[in-house]
Design a protein around this motif. Structure first.
Motif, PDB file in Angstrom:
ATOM      1  N   CYS A  81       0.647   5.541   0.009  1.00 49.43           N
ATOM      2  CA  CYS A  81      -0.256   6.684   0.136  1.00 49.43           C
ATOM      3  C   CYS A  81      -0.241   7.496  -1.156  1.00 49.43           C
ATOM      4  O   CYS A  81       0.819   7.868  -1.651  1.00 49.43           O
ATOM      5  N   CYS A  89      -6.666   5.890   4.922  1.00 55.93           N
ATOM      6  CA  CYS A  89      -5.693   4.867   4.515  1.00 55.93           C
ATOM      7  C   CYS A  89      -5.863   3.584   5.317  1.00 55.93           C
ATOM      8  O   CYS A  89      -5.717   2.488   4.780  1.00 55.93           O
ATOM      9  N   GLU A 141      -1.911   6.031  11.317  1.00 59.60           N
ATOM     10  CA  GLU A 141      -2.483   4.872  10.615  1.00 59.60           C
ATOM     11  C   GLU A 141      -2.248   3.602  11.439  1.00 59.60           C
ATOM     12  O   GLU A 141      -3.141   2.774  11.600  1.00 59.60           O
ATOM     13  N   HIS A 193       1.095  11.132   9.883  1.00 62.07           N
ATOM     14  CA  HIS A 193       0.166  10.294   9.106  1.00 62.07           C
ATOM     15  C   HIS A 193       0.354   8.785   9.348  1.00 62.07           C
ATOM     16  O   HIS A 193      -0.587   8.087   9.724  1.00 62.07           O
ATOM     17  N   TYR A 234       0.859  -1.189   0.000  1.00 58.16           N
ATOM     18  CA  TYR A 234       0.000   0.000   0.000  1.00 58.16           C
ATOM     19  C   TYR A 234       0.891   1.234   0.000  1.00 58.16           C
ATOM     20  O   TYR A 234       1.844   1.327   0.774  1.00 58.16           O
TER      21      TYR A 234
HETATM   22 ZN    ZN Z   1      -1.877   7.257   3.880  1.00 63.30          ZN
END
Ligand code: ZN
Length: 495
Positions: free
Chosen positions: A28, A210, A239, A235, A26
């Motif tokens: 961002c 996210c 998460e 961030h 993954y």
């Molecule tokens: Zn993110």
């Protein structure tokens, strides 16, 4: 064995995916409120290269990169442009895809979820957090209660909660319990884009987007999470807190972060105003140049961005393209019995192939991998000065295939040599016909020989004072992209 520098442990570790042969990653994605700048292009290009390399090494990769299409900046932008948030999102998602296509991002199989399509999932996560006591509602907002998770909070960014509290610029108000708490859900102001929720009308916070999207497509624990260094805190830290507390699991096992882009030694940033849009750069330079430039430095190091650097990337690419074109031409010539059989060159090729894999295995060292390719280019140029036997030509073909595979397929730098040569031959032949020039005996059908032949015809025309023809040959060649330069001794040409 692939090794990855993991931000979480600050060490280079052996990469072992959760499930053998499969990688779930993954990265961002952009907040789509403007055209992307080159700072956004770096992670897009680098992580696309990571994906390509993992696939090259035989992994099946599930690659997710989101679009943040609702956020404070988007709402503000919509207000200034007098349109809806959705219109802003559509416009800049389209622009993002147009721009990144030019730097050759592999779209095939890519999962690109939009935040606004996953509001339901986000609300669900927040509800779980609330029920487990990790979140609290306040005036229609919902916050993550960092104190409840304080033992693990700050691991990724290497900070502890007390320091964070001391350094927090935000004043503690009676809305939040602690200055380090962050919003999971924000109550809507009058007239703002919003969705219904158990806490009233509002929209999700950036971090929860996210967490919810990665869980949906990759599960509670997945292999790689990537992004720019500037996302580590808050961030990514947030998460991790949200995902571990709501879904259980380990969240991402390897965290990869790319470095900044500097302009004249200073970090490029929107707030300082020293930034360039990818779009602007692509007006001057082809996508392959930008991509090559980004990959010429190690991804964790800052990269200096300037015209000088781009020009260097451009000429490096021309060197590779010239060699590849020369290889094709050499392969078209007749082999010489007793010529170089390529035995030495072949072991050199094998050595460079292993070096390429070693460099990329060692935390995706694209700079070193490219260095190896240039060593090969240099050796190949020398090799081609000799007459080659049938076997020598076979080695030359293997070199060509390897450069193509490593440069185009793995690094994604799309040099288009084959096509260029073929097209030019066709165009040159048409040009000869139009000019009414017939080839004499002994002129082969390859690009450089036809050009040389035309230049010879031009010289004759000049001698005969047929300047109309000599100028026409020059102009027509220029039309198909061949520049000629009259020197004192000889006329030379470049493509
Ligand atoms: Zn993110």
């Amino acid at each position: 064995m692939i090794k990855i520098h993991n931000t979480l442990t600050r060490r280079v570790e052996e990469f072992k995916p959760l499930e053998e042969g499969k990688v779930k990653m993954y990265v961002c994605g952009p907040t789509v409120y403007n055209y992307i700048h080159i700072g956004n292009a770096r992670p897009a290009i680098f992580f696309d290269t990571v994906r390509r390399y993992l696939e090259y090494r035989g992994f099946e990769v599930t690659y997710v990169q989101n679009f943040t299409d609702v956020d404070d900046k988007m709402i503000e932008r919509a207000k200034t442009e007098g349109v809806t948030v959705k219109e802003i999102a559509d416009k800049y998602i389209k622009a993002y895809l147009e721009d990144t296509k030019k730097v050759n991002l592999k779209e095939e199989g890519m999962i690109r979820p939009k935040a606004t399509d996953h509001i339901k999932e986000m609300i669900k996560s927040i509800k779980i957090l609330e029920s487990k006591g990790f979140a609290y509602e306040s005036n229609g907002d919902v916050y993550f209660d960092v104190e409840k998770y304080k033992d693990d909070y700050g691991q990724l960014s290497g900070q502890n909660i007390e320091d964070l509290k001391a350094g927090a610029r935000v004043e503690v108000t009676d809305i939040k319990k602690s200055s380090v708490d962050f919003a999971l859900w924000k109550a809507a102001k009058e007239g703002e884009l919003s969705w219904g929720s158990p806490w009233g009308k509002g929209r999700p916070g950036w971090h929860i987007e996210c967490s919810a999207m990665s869980e949906k497509y990759l599960g509670a624990t997945f292999d790689i999470h990537g992004g720019g260094q500037d996302l580590i805190f808050p961030h990514h830290e947030n998460e991790i807190a949200q995902s571990k507390c709501s879904y259980g699991g380990d969240y991402a096992r390897y965290w990869i972060h790319n470095g900044y882009i500097n302009i004249k030694g200073e970090k490029m940033s929107k707030s300082k105003g020293n930034f360039f849009l990818l779009r602007e750069i692509l007006e001057k330079y082809e996508g392959k140049v930008v991509r090559f430039f980004m990959l010429s430095s190690h991804y964790r190091k800052p990269i200096d961005f300037s015209d000088v650097e781009l020009e260097m990337a451009k000429s490096a690419i021309s060197r590779i393209e010239n060699t590849m074109m020369n290889i094709l031409e050499k392969l078209d010539t007749v082999s010489t019995e007793g010529g170089n059989n390529g035995e030495v060159m072949n072991s050199k090729l094998e050595e460079i192939k292993s070096k390429f894999i070693e460099a990329m295995d060692e935390d995706f060292n694209t700079a070193q991998a490219i260095g190896g390719l240039f060593e090969l280019i240099k050796e190949t140029n020398k090799f081609m000065e000799e007459k080659l036997s049938e076997n020598g030509k076979k080695v030359l073909k293997d070199i060509f295939d390897f450069i193509k595979e490593s440069l185009i397929d793995v690094l994604g730098v799309e040099v288009t040599i084959e096509k260029k040569v073929k097209d030019m031959t066709k165009e040159l032949n048409e040009l000869m016909e139009n000019l009414g020039i017939k080839k004499g005996d002994g002129v082969a059908n390859d690009t450089s020989e036809i050009i040389e032949f035309l230049l010879e015809q031009r010289k004759i025309a000049k001698k005969e004072k047929n300047f109309a023809l000599s100028d026409k040959i020059r102009d027509e060649l220029a039309n198909i992209g061949i520049k000629i330069k009259d020197g004192r001794e000889k006329t030379t040409w470049t493509i």
